[in-house]
Enzyme design. Structure first.
Site: not given
Ligand code: BG6
Length: 483
Positions: A239, A176-177
């Protein structure tokens, strides 16, 4: 110790945009174990040289000023390509041959990174097992799995079952980044590396918590994927729930993968499940005007691009404290922030009949793109009697002018080093689906709450503002100013 990272889905966007630039930066910083080989696997028939040349162009673009031809030449000596199809057993036998040759019988830790289409995760794992590539007698074997991890509880369980036939849970790294973001990790330091916050971090002092992930971008060219997913699957199940767990968890006794994740999962277990009128009253669903015209979106789509959920956590710390979660596309600005709204002082002795600012203390944790904290508190207006005003203490991450590292840098480094603390465990993922699934089904039923339209560039449907007001509260709708 020798390391090899095998990337399945090597010709995909994620590999060129995130994975290779992150590995390259780690190499430049001397943080990759030596030697670390990178082997890309995809169906396209490239030679090593062709793949390296393509990656040189994309890495120069995405690693920007960090890119130098000299360090790229040194890094790319350890980059290899093997064309292969996940459905073909023979291709895995060849891959094994290549890995054995490259590793030349040295004890090697291998990390398999699945960055393919999600429907190929289970077949790829089965093939790894069949080809003997999961056998860890000659070194550790780990597997990293990209999101989405299933599309509901049933599919995530079945994926877990397939993986567990080949790899043990401690070998599995679910990405989960958000957990790789420096500011998310800082939440743990903030809460557990200080004494001043923890005594207040509970139902006695906190009125409510707001977790917002607002995005300025619309769905763009991802309409086909997005319409099947919707915001609950795309942002909440992963997230937002990670941010919720880190905000609400009890203090782990050690920073150790299992101990931290034990505490996190307890939060999800304590989240009160929706029932009855909660499906319409404890949430708002919205869709931005213009979504139906996006490429790949059916003209009558009922998919939500905005949602709020009010969650209650039934434990001693949080009983009665609402957690308002909100996310949406095509909003006013990009901001991810966690607002800890404290209670008002029980008795205000200042102000008399004069107007005083009634705003209680608030801690705003800015996750991105601003990176820092703001603490709002009352102070005296100088040169007046005992009148007060809301003041602000501001903290910004000091990086010495450098950008914070991309999440993938930290996560890839941890996967190579065998630290799973910042990866999701199977019980976490399944608990998250157990909360999301019933809401998704209620929202897909004829009794679903209506889909509130909203204009691009605001803070979502008016219904969301009114909904908060009915709870006697208001959203913290502020785009952070980045200095
Ligand atoms: C991804 C989603 O996991 O996270 C995207 O699939 C979203 O829809 C993105 O835009 C948001 O990531 P960050 O790091 O830009 O907040």
């Amino acid at each position: 110790m020798s390391h090899t990272m095998v990337i399945f889905g090597a010709s995909g966007d994620l590999t060129s945009r995130k994975l290779i630039p992150a590995l390259y930066r780690l190499f430049q910083q001397g943080r990759l174990p030596t030697p670390t080989r990178i082997v890309g696997v995809a169906r396209s028939p490239f030679t090593n040289e062709e793949w390296r040349n393509q990656l040189a162009v994309t890495t120069a673009k995405f690693a920007k000023h960090d890119f130098t031809p000299e360090s790229w030449a040194a890094f790319s000596e350890n980059v290899f390509y093997q064309s292969g199809d996940i459905a073909t057993d023979e291709d895995f036998v060849q891959l094994k041959g290549l890995l054995d040759t490259l590793e030349a019988n040295a004890k090697t830790t291998r990390v398999y990174y699945l960055s393919t289409m999600p429907q190929l995760y289970a077949p790829a794992i089965t093939q790894l097992g069949k080809a003997g590539l999961a056998d860890d007698s000659a070194g550790e074997r780990r597997v990293v799995i990209e999101k989405p991890f299933g599309t509901d509880l049933a599919t995530s369980r079945s994926l877990n079952d397939s993986i567990h036939k080949v790899f043990r849970e401690d070998q599995i790294y679910r990405i989960d980044h958000y957990l790789g973001k420096e500011t998310v990790q800082n939440m743990m330091i903030l809460r557990f590396g200080n004494t001043i916050f923890e005594p207040l971090w509970n139902r006695n002092y906190i009125d409510h918590v707001q977790i917002t992930c607002a995005e300025e971008v619309a769905v763009g060219r991802r309409g086909g994927y997005y319409d099947k997913s919707g915001i609950l699957r795309d942002m909440f199940q992963n997230h937002l729930f990670q941010l919720l767990m880190i905000t609400a968890m009890e203090t782990p006794v050690r920073f150790n993968a299992d101990i931290v994740r034990d505490e996190k999962v307890k939060v999800l277990r304590a989240v009160r499940r929706f029932q009855g009128s909660d499906y319409s009253e404890s949430c708002i669903r919205g869709q931005y005007n213009g979504y139906l015209k996006e490429e790949g979106v059916p003209a009558d789509s009922q998919t939500e691009t905005f949602a709020t959920l009010k969650l209650l956590i039934d434990n001693w710390r949080w009983k009665g404290v609402p957690f308002y979660l909100r996310s949406g596309k095509a909003l006013s600005c990009r901001t991810t922030q966690i607002v800890i709204q404290f209670k008002e002082p029980p008795h205000l002795m200042f102000g008399g009949n004069r107007r005083v600012s009634p705003e209680a203390n608030r801690l705003v944790i800015q996750i991105q793109p601003a990176e820092g904290l703001q603490l709002f508190f009352q102070s005296k207006i100088p040169d007046q009697e005992m009148n007060m005003r809301l003041s602000e203490l501001d903290f910004r991450f000091d990086t010495g002018g450098r950008e914070l590292p991309d999440s993938y840098q930290r996560l890839l480094q941890d996967a190579l080093n065998g630290d799973a603390s910042l990866f999701a465990r199977s019980d976490e993922v399944e608990q998250a689906w157990q909360i999301i699934d019933p809401i998704m089904s209620a929202w897909r039923s004829p009794a679903a709450p209506s889909l509130a339209p909203y204009d691009v560039g605001g803070w979502g449907p008016e219904a969301s503002t009114d909904w908060m007001k009915r709870d006697g509260r208001q959203w913290f709708d502020v785009c952070p100013v980045i200095q």
